[in-house]
Scaffold this active site. Sequence first.
Site, PDB file in Angstrom:
ATOM      1  N   HIS A  76       0.825  -1.218   0.000  1.00 22.67           N
ATOM      2  CA  HIS A  76       0.000   0.000   0.000  1.00 22.67           C
ATOM      3  C   HIS A  76       0.859   1.268   0.000  1.00 22.67           C
ATOM      4  O   HIS A  76       0.488   2.270  -0.623  1.00 22.67           O
ATOM      5  CB  HIS A  76      -0.972  -0.026   1.184  1.00 22.67           C
ATOM      6  CG  HIS A  76      -2.028  -1.085   1.028  1.00 22.67           C
ATOM      7  ND1 HIS A  76      -2.216  -2.110   1.939  1.00 22.67           N
ATOM      8  CD2 HIS A  76      -2.902  -1.331   0.010  1.00 22.67           C
ATOM      9  CE1 HIS A  76      -3.184  -2.899   1.502  1.00 22.67           C
ATOM     10  NE2 HIS A  76      -3.613  -2.468   0.347  1.00 22.67           N
ATOM     11  N   ASP A 100      -9.966  -3.408   0.281  1.00 26.66           N
ATOM     12  CA  ASP A 100      -9.489  -3.636   1.654  1.00 26.66           C
ATOM     13  C   ASP A 100      -9.230  -2.306   2.371  1.00 26.66           C
ATOM     14  O   ASP A 100      -9.162  -2.257   3.591  1.00 26.66           O
ATOM     15  CB  ASP A 100      -8.197  -4.476   1.623  1.00 26.66           C
ATOM     16  CG  ASP A 100      -7.166  -3.867   0.678  1.00 26.66           C
ATOM     17  OD1 ASP A 100      -7.103  -4.304  -0.486  1.00 26.66           O
ATOM     18  OD2 ASP A 100      -6.473  -2.920   1.082  1.00 26.66           O
ATOM     19  N   ASP A 169      -5.785  -0.825  -8.214  1.00 24.87           N
ATOM     20  CA  ASP A 169      -5.384  -1.738  -7.139  1.00 24.87           C
ATOM     21  C   ASP A 169      -6.308  -2.945  -7.213  1.00 24.87           C
ATOM     22  O   ASP A 169      -7.152  -3.191  -6.333  1.00 24.87           O
ATOM     23  CB  ASP A 169      -5.536  -0.995  -5.795  1.00 24.87           C
ATOM     24  CG  ASP A 169      -5.217  -1.887  -4.604  1.00 24.87           C
ATOM     25  OD1 ASP A 169      -5.507  -1.451  -3.451  1.00 24.87           O
ATOM     26  OD2 ASP A 169      -4.716  -3.015  -4.809  1.00 24.87           O
ATOM     27  N   THR A 171      -7.510  -7.086  -8.444  1.00 29.73           N
ATOM     28  CA  THR A 171      -7.109  -8.486  -8.427  1.00 29.73           C
ATOM     29  C   THR A 171      -6.384  -8.788  -9.735  1.00 29.73           C
ATOM     30  O   THR A 171      -6.197  -7.919 -10.581  1.00 29.73           O
ATOM     31  CB  THR A 171      -8.375  -9.373  -8.305  1.00 29.73           C
ATOM     32  OG1 THR A 171      -9.424  -8.801  -9.090  1.00 29.73           O
ATOM     33  CG2 THR A 171      -8.846  -9.475  -6.873  1.00 29.73           C
TER      34      THR A 171
END
Length: 268
Positions: A76, A100, A169, A171
């Site tokens: 991050h 998340d 960001d 998958t």
Amino acid sequence: MIDYDNISIDKRLGHELWYTENWTDNVRFTFRVKKTLFSARTKYQQMDIVDTFEFGKVLLLDGLVMVTEKDEWIYHEMICHPAVNYHPHPEKVLIIGGGDGGTVREFAKYDFIKKIDLVEIDAQVIEQCQKFFPQIASAYADPRVNIFTEDGITFIHHKHCEYDIVVIDSTDPFGPAEGLFTTQFYEHLNAILEDNGIFVAQAESMYFFPDVVTKMYQKIQAIFGNAFLYNSFIPTYPSGFWHFITAAKNGHPIADLAKNKKDPAGSI
Ligand code: SAM
């Protein structure tokens, strides 16, 4: 391409519980699990949250490690801070994926950032990460954060020149994220960036998936003309050697934009 069909979760070795992710056909990553905290098939993917001995709590989507309490900070910080420090005066940020909340948390540390739009297709990811990973999903209540639970591919269609920084960001390039790795999507991204805009994407691993990274780079370079790769060490991602791609709408992120930066460190 990662074949997530043969990933075994909860494989019992005697009384012990182990999780295994197939990084390739010949390489597996296995770690011991204390217990499964959440497991459900959402509208978009299989979602599991397990508590582990080595990495703390771990979020798995379609059987692949997304974030772990122990090493999430590396990813991050690396997907956020370089772009904030290249851009002369970033204020408006778009994050596609990132349910998340870790990337949101990092951008929210800068008081000169005025707007953070998060577009996460799966509301369940946001909901469960707020419950199980409060230290990662810690900035969702920030008044600058706007959450859109929809497909990032379509979200950007009704935007134009709106953002200083856009972050993908997502998958891996299959399932709902597949369309986030296409030339057409990157062309739309270019259109929604302000003149000094910067684009950053998580870009998989050159170590195991050189063809995926190379194809991504070539598509982005063909549109932006100044793309470059940077990398970091993220132990729980395939090979640990993880890449990011960044590009600027005009000029080169570092050669042209960063030199215009008044306060290179930004104000955290
Ligand atoms: N750090 C992780 C990585 O590098 O693989 C990514 C973490 S984040 C949990 C990835 C998020 O992307 C997921 O929550 C998933 O639901 C979301 N996502 C996938 N495809 C999407 C799309 N088309 N639009 C918006 N969000 C998407």
